[in-house]
Enzyme design. Structure first.
Site, PDB file in Angstrom:
ATOM      1  N   GLU A 287      77.826  -7.787  19.003  1.00  0.00           N
ATOM      2  CA  GLU A 287      77.721  -7.817  20.477  1.00  0.00           C
ATOM      3  C   GLU A 287      76.317  -8.183  20.953  1.00  0.00           C
ATOM      4  O   GLU A 287      75.675  -7.455  21.715  1.00  0.00           O
ATOM      5  CB  GLU A 287      78.180  -6.492  21.073  1.00  0.00           C
ATOM      6  CG  GLU A 287      79.675  -6.279  20.867  1.00  0.00           C
ATOM      7  CD  GLU A 287      80.311  -5.223  21.756  1.00  0.00           C
ATOM      8  OE1 GLU A 287      79.598  -4.348  22.256  1.00  0.00           O
ATOM      9  OE2 GLU A 287      81.542  -5.283  21.956  1.00  0.00           O
TER      10      GLU A 287
ATOM     11  N   GLU B 146      87.113  -7.361  17.226  1.00  0.00           N
ATOM     12  CA  GLU B 146      87.333  -6.023  17.787  1.00  0.00           C
ATOM     13  C   GLU B 146      88.308  -6.135  18.937  1.00  0.00           C
ATOM     14  O   GLU B 146      88.169  -7.026  19.783  1.00  0.00           O
ATOM     15  CB  GLU B 146      86.032  -5.408  18.344  1.00  0.00           C
ATOM     16  CG  GLU B 146      85.105  -4.847  17.315  1.00  0.00           C
ATOM     17  CD  GLU B 146      83.888  -4.155  17.936  1.00  0.00           C
ATOM     18  OE1 GLU B 146      84.012  -3.562  19.026  1.00  0.00           O
ATOM     19  OE2 GLU B 146      82.816  -4.231  17.316  1.00  0.00           O
TER      20      GLU B 146
HETATM   21  C1  BGP Z   1      81.929  -2.194  20.936  1.00  0.00           C
HETATM   22  C2  BGP Z   1      81.140  -1.837  19.727  1.00  0.00           C
HETATM   23  C3  BGP Z   1      81.777  -0.890  18.799  1.00  0.00           C
HETATM   24  C4  BGP Z   1      82.791   0.053  19.411  1.00  0.00           C
HETATM   25  C5  BGP Z   1      83.575  -0.505  20.558  1.00  0.00           C
HETATM   26  C6  BGP Z   1      84.395   0.494  21.347  1.00  0.00           C
HETATM   27  O1  BGP Z   1      81.054  -2.404  21.966  1.00  0.00           O
HETATM   28  O2  BGP Z   1      80.803  -2.973  18.985  1.00  0.00           O
HETATM   29  O3  BGP Z   1      80.768  -0.288  18.052  1.00  0.00           O
HETATM   30  O4  BGP Z   1      82.415   1.331  19.514  1.00  0.00           O
HETATM   31  O5  BGP Z   1      82.778  -1.229  21.436  1.00  0.00           O
HETATM   32  O6  BGP Z   1      83.576   1.176  22.251  1.00  0.00           O
HETATM   33  P1  BGP Z   1      83.600   2.742  22.430  1.00  0.00           P
HETATM   34  O7  BGP Z   1      83.347   3.302  21.070  1.00  0.00           O
HETATM   35  O8  BGP Z   1      82.528   3.037  23.358  1.00  0.00           O
HETATM   36  O9  BGP Z   1      84.947   3.063  22.936  1.00  0.00           O
END
Ligand code: BGP
Length: 488
Positions: free
Chosen positions: A202, A384
């Site tokens: 990201e 993701e």
């Molecule tokens: C993205 C990240 C992850 C992950 C995901 C979900 O931004 O790359 O590391 O955590 O988001 O977000 P959250 O864990 O805040 O629900």
């Protein structure tokens, strides 16, 4: 209709500090994440850090910076606090069981991040930590037993703490050298078994949250840090191509599709400008040069003068990415007058939200895929996606997570349409958090994404036992039919 091309990569994705634990084992050094306490949506204290001068800093995200942090202040651990990264869900000791569970669903790829400070505890050592290297050797060999490819994130929102404290993180060009040394070690050691690499996670989050490890968050520091990360990534890509024939490199972008709130020209224009702030990262890394609009982005962020040397321009050009990977959870809506970088923005009356207020928008995924592929014309990889939800497990650890199945059914169908109808070249899909893990944004455990439930609460209490949710068998069926079962 939804059957995907042969060889499509199906899997899951994790990040070391949210999943691995073992923070003081195997010679691992410290990360800024190690100082972050738990938190919740209602009490968002996760990203606070206590400093040795008694101050509490509140970085906006998981990056070590505030406004600004005094030079001499360093974070400290307090006995009464709980720090989620220390144990996370303990993949460090459960990796064999976890990989077997993922293989049971038919995954043929597993995205995980290597913890930089497990390999170079401070970042400054000349030689790597053999115990750290050995851990990932074991993980990669275990994956190979089941025919699963690794997809390695080299740097997931972190730098060794020492590099943050001593050099001001990515604001320093010294950190580029440390990163390149770290990459060389990874390529030498794992290059024979790993084809797919992501240089950063990201990376466009830098525009709002700042680069990892800096003490300031002003526009100049943010965009200087981003430039240093671009250079580091490009050097790694060039070196990786030379060291590992057939290797493929991406860098990962947070792609929340951004819609204008209305068709009013001012709203349309505002959305275009704001979207370009994400393209800035994708364009530069995938095309290998700064687009002329970069100057406007710098002006908007009061960057001042950012000199890009001829040497750096050549490095960027020589280290172009092979594919574009991105996370997609939600879309956002914006209108003229909204502040830029406002994840959330204006409400979208056509969409429902997750319990964490993230709009659910499957068509937005198809939109993103098309837009990225139209623009960059390199393969794309969804690395993701998923839905954070509150799961109620019964006494056997079973969760009837129909809401998750519904979310995935819609998103995977949209993905299949982008591939089969629109002709987008998408090589794979890794769902976020296939085994429940700690939330990045809130530090909670109760925000769960997995197909596999982990018995652990927000304070780390529980047996850590893994059990299959209803979505486990559903996803297994989707994968064994290579997507065709989405039409059932
Ligand atoms: C993205 C990240 C992850 C992950 C995901 C979900 O931004 O790359 O590391 O955590 O988001 O977000 P959250 O864990 O805040 O629900």
């Amino acid at each position: 209709m939804s059957r995907l091309p042969d060889g499509f990569l199906w899997g899951g994705a994790t990040a070391d500090f949210q999943f691995e634990g073992g923070f003081n084992e195997g010679g691992r050094g410290l990360l800024s994440h190690d100082y972050e306490t738990d938190g919740s949506q209602e009490n968002p204290r996760h990203h606070t850090m206590k400093m040795n001068d008694g101050t509490i800093i509140t970085p906006k995200s998981s990056f070590f910076y505030a406004d600004p942090v005094p030079q001499e202040a360093i974070p400290v651990f307090l006995d009464k606090e709980y720090y989620p990264s220390h144990q996370a869900v303990d993949f460090y000791h459960h990796y064999k069981e976890d990989i077997a569970l993922m293989a049971g669903m038919g995954f043929n790829v597993f995205r995980f991040s290597i913890c930089w400070s497990r390999i170079y505890p401070t970042g400054d050592e000349e030689l790597p930590n053999e115990e750290g290297l050995k851990f990932y050797d074991d993980v990669i060999d275990e994956l190979a037993k089941y025919g699963m490819q690794p997809l390695i994130t080299i740097c997931h929102d972190e730098v060794p703490m020492h590099l943050a404290l001593k050099y001001n993180g990515w604001a320093s060009r010294h950190v580029i050298d440390c990163y390149v040394k770290y990459c060389k070690t990874l390529f030498e050691r794992y290059g024979d078994r790993c084809k797919y690499w992501l240089t950063f996670n990201e990376i466009n989050a830098v525009k709002g949250f700042g680069p990892c490890g800096t003490r300031e968050s002003d526009g100049y520091t943010r965009y200087l840090g981003a430039h240093n990360m671009f250079v580091a990534s490009a050097k790694a890509v060039k070196m990786g191509h030379e060291m590992m024939s057939g290797s493929m490199f991406g860098a990962m972008y947070a792609m929340s599709e951004l819609y204008p709130a209305t068709c009013k020209p001012e709203d349309m224009f505002h959305a275009m400008q704001e979207r370009r702030e994400n393209w800035y990262f994708i364009d530069t890394m995938a095309r290998g040069y700064y687009h002329p609009y970069a100057k406007e982005v710098w002006n908007h962020h009061h960057v001042g003068t950012l000199e890009i040397s001829e040497e750096d321009k050549q490095i960027l050009f020589d280290g172009q990415l092979d594919f574009v990977s991105f996370s997609y959870y939600r879309s956002n809506t914006t209108k003229a007058g909204d502040p830029w970088f406002n994840v959330g923005g204006s409400p979208n009356p056509y969409l429902e939200n997750t319990p964490w207020g993230w709009p659910i928008d499957a068509l937005g995924l198809r939109y993103c895929m098309n837009e990225i592929y139209d623009r960059i014309q390199k393969p794309i990889f969804i690395v993701e996606n998923g839905m954070g939800a509150i799961d109620e497990a019964d006494e056997n650890g079973y969760v009837e997570d129909d809401y998750r199945i519904d979310y995935l059914q819609k998103h995977l169908s949209a993905m299949a349409d982008a591939i089969n109808i629109d002709g987008v070249n998408c090589i794979g899909y890794t769902m976020w958090g296939p085994i429940d893990l700690v939330s990045l944004s809130t530090g909670e455990m109760k925000k769960r994404y997995g197909f596999i439930y982990v018995d652990m609460d927000d304070k780390g209490n529980g047996t850590l036992k893994r059990t299959k949710k209803k979505s486990y068998n559903w996803m297994k069926h989707i994968i064994e039919t290579n997507g065709a079962a989405l039409d059932e």
